[in-house]
Design a protein around this motif. Structure first.
Motif, PDB file in Angstrom:
ATOM      1  N   UNK A   1    -128.813 -29.762  89.151  1.00 49.83           N
ATOM      2  CA  UNK A   1    -129.288 -29.019  90.314  1.00 49.83           C
ATOM      3  C   UNK A   1    -128.166 -28.284  91.025  1.00 49.83           C
ATOM      4  N   UNK A   2    -126.988 -28.899  91.083  1.00 52.61           N
ATOM      5  CA  UNK A   2    -125.842 -28.267  91.737  1.00 52.61           C
ATOM      6  C   UNK A   2    -125.460 -26.968  91.039  1.00 52.61           C
ATOM      7  N   UNK A   3    -125.453 -26.983  89.710  1.00 55.47           N
ATOM      8  CA  UNK A   3    -125.118 -25.763  88.963  1.00 55.47           C
ATOM      9  C   UNK A   3    -126.210 -24.708  89.091  1.00 55.47           C
ATOM     10  N   UNK A   4    -127.449 -25.144  89.193  1.00 54.00           N
ATOM     11  CA  UNK A   4    -128.530 -24.194  89.452  1.00 54.00           C
ATOM     12  C   UNK A   4    -128.290 -23.484  90.780  1.00 54.00           C
ATOM     13  N   UNK A   5    -127.899 -24.258  91.795  1.00 54.87           N
ATOM     14  CA  UNK A   5    -127.654 -23.671  93.112  1.00 54.87           C
ATOM     15  C   UNK A   5    -126.469 -22.707  93.074  1.00 54.87           C
ATOM     16  N   UNK A   6    -125.416 -23.069  92.356  1.00 50.41           N
ATOM     17  CA  UNK A   6    -124.228 -22.211  92.332  1.00 50.41           C
ATOM     18  C   UNK A   6    -124.535 -20.859  91.720  1.00 50.41           C
ATOM     19  N   UNK A   7    -125.271 -20.858  90.618  1.00 48.15           N
ATOM     20  CA  UNK A   7    -125.644 -19.582  89.982  1.00 48.15           C
ATOM     21  C   UNK A   7    -126.572 -18.791  90.892  1.00 48.15           C
ATOM     22  N   UNK A   8    -127.561 -19.464  91.463  1.00 46.87           N
ATOM     23  CA  UNK A   8    -128.520 -18.783  92.334  1.00 46.87           C
ATOM     24  C   UNK A   8    -127.838 -18.211  93.567  1.00 46.87           C
ATOM     25  N   UNK A   9    -126.857 -18.929  94.112  1.00 46.50           N
ATOM     26  CA  UNK A   9    -126.172 -18.453  95.309  1.00 46.50           C
ATOM     27  C   UNK A   9    -125.353 -17.200  95.024  1.00 46.50           C
TER      28      UNK A   9
ATOM     29  N   UNK B   1    -127.541 -32.951 100.086  1.00 47.97           N
ATOM     30  CA  UNK B   1    -128.979 -32.736  99.904  1.00 47.97           C
ATOM     31  C   UNK B   1    -129.560 -31.967 101.086  1.00 47.97           C
ATOM     32  N   UNK B   2    -129.156 -32.321 102.287  1.00 47.82           N
ATOM     33  CA  UNK B   2    -129.648 -31.633 103.483  1.00 47.82           C
ATOM     34  C   UNK B   2    -129.261 -30.158 103.454  1.00 47.82           C
ATOM     35  N   UNK B   3    -128.037 -29.857 103.016  1.00 50.39           N
ATOM     36  CA  UNK B   3    -127.595 -28.458 102.938  1.00 50.39           C
ATOM     37  C   UNK B   3    -128.465 -27.645 101.976  1.00 50.39           C
ATOM     38  N   UNK B   4    -128.745 -28.218 100.808  1.00 52.94           N
ATOM     39  CA  UNK B   4    -129.554 -27.512  99.813  1.00 52.94           C
ATOM     40  C   UNK B   4    -130.972 -27.264 100.320  1.00 52.94           C
ATOM     41  N   UNK B   5    -131.537 -28.250 100.989  1.00 52.14           N
ATOM     42  CA  UNK B   5    -132.913 -28.096 101.475  1.00 52.14           C
ATOM     43  C   UNK B   5    -132.997 -27.060 102.599  1.00 52.14           C
TER      44      UNK B   5
ATOM     45  N   UNK C   1    -131.006 -24.469 102.950  1.00 53.68           N
ATOM     46  CA  UNK C   1    -130.833 -23.181 102.272  1.00 53.68           C
ATOM     47  C   UNK C   1    -132.124 -22.740 101.604  1.00 53.68           C
ATOM     48  N   UNK C   2    -132.841 -23.684 100.982  1.00 48.49           N
ATOM     49  CA  UNK C   2    -134.096 -23.332 100.305  1.00 48.49           C
ATOM     50  C   UNK C   2    -135.149 -22.861 101.302  1.00 48.49           C
ATOM     51  N   UNK C   3    -135.233 -23.518 102.462  1.00 50.64           N
ATOM     52  CA  UNK C   3    -136.207 -23.122 103.481  1.00 50.64           C
ATOM     53  C   UNK C   3    -135.922 -21.707 103.978  1.00 50.64           C
ATOM     54  N   UNK C   4    -134.668 -21.405 104.246  1.00 50.00           N
ATOM     55  CA  UNK C   4    -134.297 -20.074 104.740  1.00 50.00           C
ATOM     56  C   UNK C   4    -134.614 -18.987 103.722  1.00 50.00           C
ATOM     57  N   UNK C   5    -134.379 -19.266 102.457  1.00 44.15           N
ATOM     58  CA  UNK C   5    -134.643 -18.258 101.425  1.00 44.15           C
ATOM     59  C   UNK C   5    -136.140 -18.112 101.180  1.00 44.15           C
ATOM     60  N   UNK C   6    -136.847 -19.215 101.098  1.00 50.52           N
ATOM     61  CA  UNK C   6    -138.274 -19.161 100.773  1.00 50.52           C
ATOM     62  C   UNK C   6    -139.108 -18.522 101.877  1.00 50.52           C
ATOM     63  N   UNK C   7    -138.672 -18.653 103.145  1.00 51.64           N
ATOM     64  CA  UNK C   7    -139.442 -17.997 104.208  1.00 51.64           C
ATOM     65  C   UNK C   7    -138.914 -16.611 104.567  1.00 51.64           C
ATOM     66  N   UNK C   8    -137.907 -16.146 103.786  1.00 50.62           N
ATOM     67  CA  UNK C   8    -137.434 -14.776 103.941  1.00 50.62           C
ATOM     68  C   UNK C   8    -136.535 -14.513 105.129  1.00 50.62           C
TER      69      UNK C   8
ATOM     70  N   UNK D   1    -134.545 -22.552  93.176  1.00 53.13           N
ATOM     71  CA  UNK D   1    -133.358 -23.231  92.639  1.00 53.13           C
ATOM     72  C   UNK D   1    -132.723 -24.125  93.699  1.00 53.13           C
ATOM     73  N   UNK D   2    -132.644 -23.634  94.928  1.00 52.79           N
ATOM     74  CA  UNK D   2    -132.074 -24.437  96.001  1.00 52.79           C
ATOM     75  C   UNK D   2    -132.941 -25.658  96.282  1.00 52.79           C
TER      76      UNK D   2
END
Length: 419
Positions: free
Chosen positions: A19-27, A80-84, A86-93, A166-167
């Protein structure tokens, strides 16, 4: 792998690291898609790495003073909190570049403590020092197996659903490692009584590390690789889109091939029987890595770039893991956390400046010429390290005899030659 605690650690980490590598590429893809700026790619990397420069030495004292097991649970929960978030901010635009910089800085601060604690925790998992070299190599194998799988999955997932998913997957993946840590039965270490101030302990650790030529030389070579070598990774989105004419899947393939090479390097080290020869391997792989990124800078074909980046990944992993193994086999136990913090600092402390330099330079002269310069610097540094090898071998032979890692009699001279 015969140790239950290590098996738990291995299984939990490989899920989380994927998951960490998924986040790094996506970021990286998200930043370049939002800004079209190699400078901002470097700035985001700088933000995630700069906390290490200021807090890494302190984190080594923490690793030596306190319960590493409990500390790891805390750092993984914060990541884990950081990733979640980040995902909320991206998913809600609502994501903005300053959000990315702030959250990258936060994760960088978490990693400042997580990495040296996790490196020092290995000996607590396996118990037997004889297995340490193999355990470090297996850790590298685990890290790069995830690096092989995560980016490829991320490339497809970004194309299908966007970076936010990904996040989110990364945030969920931390559950596995936290559960594995909680399931462990770790015998508490007997901490020595601490009567000195924390800054005095940092000073003591610094003198211990940089006052001994082998440790100092390893750290300086790693610092050069962090400054001039590793920032090639932040320019991969530029190569994927602008040089090779691809998309997120191209970035995923390139990152996965670097992971494939690094996994092969880690497996190579895991199959070694002892630490002999690692100094020579450190120097030669630094040269191979420098040549690799030079060739990569000239490539305009994905099918040529992929094997070249795999070779570079192999060389960088073997070089770093060899340094890790050498350090952990020669240091005193009561200074292990501090030395490993300097090990991490030597690489991560220089990486933010390398990332900023690489991003700035790429925006002026282009990404290919930037990697050409970086590769040449790595080769020069390796040549200087090679010149000092006879002195370093003599020093480390004495330490290994004292620690019963190699025999003192009969075979001693032959062992020195093989170091």
């Amino acid at each position: 792998m015969k140790n239950r605690n290590y098996r738990l650690f291995f299984s939990g980490q490989i899920i989380s690291l994927t998951g960490t590598w998924m986040q790094q590429v996506a970021l990286g893809w998200l930043v370049y898609r939002m800004t079209n700026s190699s400078l901002l790619l470097g700035l985001v990397a700088f933000a995630s790495q700069i906390p290490g420069l200021f807090f890494m030495a302190f984190s080594g004292v923490v690793a030596d003073r306190y319960n590493r097991h409990k500390l790891l649970v805390i750092t993984q929960a914060l990541a884990m909190a950081q990733a979640l978030i980040l995902s909320v901010l991206v998913l809600n635009g609502s994501i903005r570049i300053w959000h990315i910089i702030a959250l990258s800085s936060f994760l960088g601060l978490v990693n400042v403590f997580d990495i040296p604690i996790r490196q020092s925790f290995v000996i607590d998992l396996i118990g037997r020092k004889e297995d340490l070299g193999n355990a470090i190599a297996l850790n590298s194998s685990m890290f790069n197996a995830a690096r092989l799988i995560g980016p490829a999955v991320a490339g497809v997932l970004i194309a299908l659903a966007g970076e936010g998913v990904c996040f989110l997957v990364n945030g969920i993946s931390y559950i596995a490692v936290i559960l594995s840590l909680l399931a462990m039965d770790i015998k508490p270490r007997k901490a020595a009584a601490r009567t000195t101030h924390v800054f005095q302990e940092i000073k003591e650790g610094f003198r211990y590390a940089f006052g001994f030529a082998p440790i100092r030389s390893i750290l300086l070579l790693l610092a050069l690789m962090g400054l001039m070598g590793s920032p090639y990774q932040i320019l991969l989105p530029v190569f994927a889109r602008d040089i090779l004419g691809g998309g997120p899947h191209t970035l995923g393939f390139l990152t996965s091939m670097a992971g494939f090479g690094a996994l092969a390097g880690a497996m190579y080290l895991a199959m070694r029987k002892n630490v002999l020869g690692l100094f020579t391997i450190m120097a030669s792989t630094a040269v191979i890595f420098g040549c690799g990124i030079i060739f990569f800078s000239f490539s305009r074909s994905l099918w040529l770039s992929m094997p070249v980046i795999a070779i570079s990944g192999f060389a960088l992993m073997v070089q770093m893991a060899s340094g890790n193994t050498l350090l952990q086999t020669m240091v005193d136990e009561d200074k292990r956390g501090r030395v490993m913090s300097f090990y991490t600092l030597s690489f991560m402390g220089t990486m933010p400046f390398g990332s900023l330099i690489a991003g700035s330079l790429a925006s002026e002269i282009g990404a290919p010429d930037t990697l050409l310069i970086a590769g040449c610097c790595c080769i020069v540094g390796a040549a200087i390290f090679m010149k000092r090898l006879p002195l370093l071998r003599a020093h480390i032979h004495r330490i290994y005899v004292q620690k019963d890692i190699i025999p003192e009699v009969a075979k001693g001279i032959q062992m020195v030659a093989r170091l």
